[in-house]
Design a protein around this motif. Structure first.
Motif, PDB file in Angstrom:
ATOM      1  N   PRO A 202       0.708  -1.210  -0.040  1.00  0.00           N
ATOM      2  CA  PRO A 202       0.142   0.028  -0.119  1.00  0.00           C
ATOM      3  C   PRO A 202       0.821   1.101   0.035  1.00  0.00           C
ATOM      4  N   CYS A 203       0.301   2.161  -0.873  1.00  0.00           N
ATOM      5  CA  CYS A 203       1.135   3.324  -0.737  1.00  0.00           C
ATOM      6  C   CYS A 203       0.959   4.202   0.604  1.00  0.00           C
ATOM      7  N   GLY A 204       2.113   4.909   0.955  1.00  0.00           N
ATOM      8  CA  GLY A 204       2.140   5.624   2.160  1.00  0.00           C
ATOM      9  C   GLY A 204       1.268   6.831   2.560  1.00  0.00           C
ATOM     10  N   ARG A 205       1.298   7.502   1.709  1.00  0.00           N
ATOM     11  CA  ARG A 205       0.726   8.878   1.373  1.00  0.00           C
ATOM     12  C   ARG A 205      -1.101   8.717   1.154  1.00  0.00           C
ATOM     13  N   GLY A 206      -1.170   7.983   0.114  1.00  0.00           N
ATOM     14  CA  GLY A 206      -2.653   7.690  -0.292  1.00  0.00           C
ATOM     15  C   GLY A 206      -3.289   8.768  -1.065  1.00  0.00           C
ATOM     16  N   ILE A 207      -2.862   9.850  -1.180  1.00  0.00           N
ATOM     17  CA  ILE A 207      -3.453  10.833  -2.047  1.00  0.00           C
ATOM     18  C   ILE A 207      -2.427  11.424  -2.872  1.00  0.00           C
ATOM     19  N   GLU A 208      -2.868  11.929  -4.126  1.00  0.00           N
ATOM     20  CA  GLU A 208      -1.965  12.477  -5.112  1.00  0.00           C
ATOM     21  C   GLU A 208      -0.941  13.568  -4.792  1.00  0.00           C
ATOM     22  N   SER A 209      -0.029  13.800  -5.504  1.00  0.00           N
ATOM     23  CA  SER A 209       0.783  14.853  -5.053  1.00  0.00           C
ATOM     24  C   SER A 209       0.196  16.359  -5.217  1.00  0.00           C
ATOM     25  N   THR A 210       0.862  17.208  -4.307  1.00  0.00           N
ATOM     26  CA  THR A 210       0.657  18.728  -4.396  1.00  0.00           C
ATOM     27  C   THR A 210       1.170  19.162  -5.686  1.00  0.00           C
ATOM     28  N   VAL A 211       0.418  19.839  -6.328  1.00  0.00           N
ATOM     29  CA  VAL A 211       0.679  20.400  -7.656  1.00  0.00           C
ATOM     30  C   VAL A 211       1.093  21.857  -7.660  1.00  0.00           C
ATOM     31  N   ILE A 212       2.196  22.405  -8.044  1.00  0.00           N
ATOM     32  CA  ILE A 212       2.490  23.731  -7.769  1.00  0.00           C
ATOM     33  C   ILE A 212       3.022  24.479  -9.132  1.00  0.00           C
ATOM     34  N   ASP A 213       2.457  25.447  -9.498  1.00  0.00           N
ATOM     35  CA  ASP A 213       2.752  25.966 -10.902  1.00  0.00           C
ATOM     36  C   ASP A 213       4.120  27.240 -10.487  1.00  0.00           C
ATOM     37  N   CYS A 214       4.923  26.765 -11.021  1.00  0.00           N
ATOM     38  CA  CYS A 214       6.260  27.568 -10.820  1.00  0.00           C
ATOM     39  C   CYS A 214       6.497  28.526 -11.877  1.00  0.00           C
TER      40      CYS A 214
END
Ligand code: TXA
Ligand code: MG
Length: 365
Positions: A202-214
Motif C-alpha cells: 500500500p502507498c504511504g501517503r494515499g492521495i496524489e501529490s501537491t501540484v504547484i505552478d512555478c
C-alpha cells in the motif's frame, strides 16, 4: 478451436479478445538493506525493458500507483490516454529520478522549482515549469508547460534509472474514478490494459501529490496534496498562492489545471458529505437503504453501530492517517453494493485541505 470459430459470427471473427490479466510482480526494499533483493532487481529489469519497448507498467509511488510509460515515446504515452480513457486535453506528470533529469526536460528552471526540488524532493510535490523541446506535445496536452515530480519511493526511482528515461505516469485508474493505493486496485480497474504491475504494498501517503505552478510569481498551488502550503512557502522562501478552491456547484470549473475539474476521484456508489451524519445515516437506513459510512469515532452511536444494512468505517482523526486510508476505504465500500456512502465532514482547518478537496470532488455527482 477451428470448429468453435465456425460458430462465431463472421463480424466478430478477428475482433481482439480481452487481454489476459497482467503479471503482478512483488517488489521490496527492506529497511536498512543497501540494495533490494535479487528478485526485485530482476523485476525492475523486466519492467524497465517493457518501458523502453513502449509498454505500460503500473508502478508504486509514495502517493498512489501510477500508470507509467516512456515520456519521450509519443506512441507509448498515447497508450496511457487510451487505457485510462483520459481526455487528450489533460496533461500528464513526468516522473524523474532526480533534479538533474527534471532540468533536462524543462525549457527554463525557475528559482522556485530549484528550491522545491532541493528541499522537498524526493517527495509528493509536482512542479509545473516551462516545457523543454525533448518533451512530446502529447504529454503536456499541447501546452507550453510540463509537470515534473521526483517520487519519494526508492523502487520507483530505481526503476526510472534502470529504464534510463523519464516516465509519464498519471494515477493508474480509469479517468474520473478513485485512484489506486494498492496493486490490487490497479488490477481491478485497469487489469486488462497494462503489461505488468509492480506491487510494493500500500502507498504511504494515499492521495496524489501537491501540484504547484512555478511559472508565475508567487508560485500557485493548482492541486492541494500531502505537502501543505506552509511547507512550500518555507522551501520557496516566500509566499505561495492558491489557484482557487473548487468552484461551487453549478459554476464552470476554473480551467487552470485541466485535471482538477469538479468531479473527479469518485467512487461508483454515490457519495454524500454530511455535517449531521448520524441523523442522515439513520434516515437512509429507515428508508431501507444500504449505507456505507466514513465516520469519525464519536459519531457512530450504539443504536446504529450494529445495524445490518450499515457498514461503518472508523476513520483516523489526523489528516495524514485519514488520507492514507481514504481511497482504499472507498474502493472497499464500492464492492459492497451499497446505495449511498455518507462521509463525516472533515474539519475546516488547513491541514485537512487536500482530504476535503478529494471528498468534495467525490461528492460532486
Ligand atoms: O501523486 C501523483 O501526482 C500521482 C502519482 C502517480 O505520481 N499522479 C497523478 O497524476 O496524480 P494525474 O495525471 O492523475 O494528475 C496530474 C494532475 C492533473 O490534475 C493534471 O491536470 C495536472 O496534474 N497537470 C499535469 N501537467 C500539468 C501542467 N503542465 N500544467 C498544469 N497542470 C498539470
Ligand atoms: Mg488521477
Amino acid at each position: 478451436m477451428t470448429a468453435y470459430l465456425a460458430w462465431v459470427p463472421a463480424a466478430l471473427q478477428g475482433v481482439a479478445m480481452p487481454r489476459a490479466l497482467p503479471e503482478t510482480l512483488r517488489i521490496s526494499w527492506p529497511a536498512g538493506a543497501s540494495a533490494p533483493p535479487a528478485e526485485t532487481d530482476a523485476a525492475l529489469d523486466r519492467a524497465a525493458g517493457l518501458l523502453r519497448e513502449g509498454g505500460l507498467v503500473a508502478i508504486p509511488t509514495e502517493t498512489v500507483y501510477g500508470l507509467a510509460a516512456n515520456a519521450l515515446d509519443e506512441e507509448a504515452v498515447d497508450g496511457i490516454f487510451r487505457a485510462k480513457r483520459r481526455p487528450a486535453g489533460n496533461p500528464l506528470i513526468v516522473h524523474v529520478a532526480d533534479a538533474a533529469m527534471a532540468r533536462s526536460l524543462a525549457g527554463s528552471w525557475p528559482e522556485a522549482a530549484e528550491r522545491i526540488a532541493a528541499r522537498l524532493w524526493p517527495g509528493p510535490v509536482t512542479v509545473v515549469v516551462p516545457k523543454g523541446p525533448r518533451v512530446p506535445g502529447i504529454v503536456t496536452a499541447g501546452g507550453e508547460t510540463v509537470a515534473l515530480r521526483c517520487p519519494d519511493h526508492p523502487l520507483a526511482r530505481r526503476l526510472i534509472e534502470r529504464a534510463g528515461v523519464p516516465l509519464a505516469a498519471p494515477s493508474a485508474n480509469r479517468s474520473e474514478q478513485v485512484s489506486p493505493t494498492t496493486a490490487h486496485h490497479v488490477l481491478e480497474g485497469l487489469g486488462d490494459k497494462v503489461d505488468l504491475i509492480l506491487d510494493a504494498g500500500p502507498c504511504g501517503r494515499g492521495i496524489e501529490s501537491t501540484v504547484i505552478d512555478c511559472t508565475v510569481t508567487p508560485p500557485r498551488i493548482l492541486r492541494p496534496g500531502p505537502l501543505a502550503r506552509e511547507e512550500l512557502e518555507a522551501a520557496v522562501g516566500g509566499p505561495v498562492a492558491w489557484s482557487g478552491d473548487p468552484p461551487p456547484a453549478g459554476d464552470p470549473p476554473v480551467a487552470r489545471s485541466p485535471g482538477t475539474g469538479r468531479r473527479h476521484y469518485a467512487p461508483r456508489t454515490s457519495l454524500e458529505l454530511s455535517a449531521d451524519s448520524t441523523a442522515r445515516v439513520a434516515e437512509l437506513l429507515a428508508d431501507g437503504k444500504r449505507v456505507g459510512w466514513l465516520a469519525f469515532a464519536d459519531s457512530v452511536g450504539a443504536d446504529l453501530a450494529g445495524h445490518r444494512e450499515l457498514v461503518a468505517v472508523p476513520m483516523p482523526a489526523d489528516p495524514a492517517g485519514y488520507a492514507r486510508l481514504l481511497y482504499a476505504t472507498l474502493h472497499a465500500l464500492d464492492q459492497r453494493q451499497l446505495d449511498r456512502i455518507i462521509v463525516d465532514m472533515p474539519p475546516a482547518e488547513e491541514p485537512w485541505r487536500a482530504v476535503r478537496d478529494r471528498l468534495t470532488r467525490a461528492a460532486a455527482g
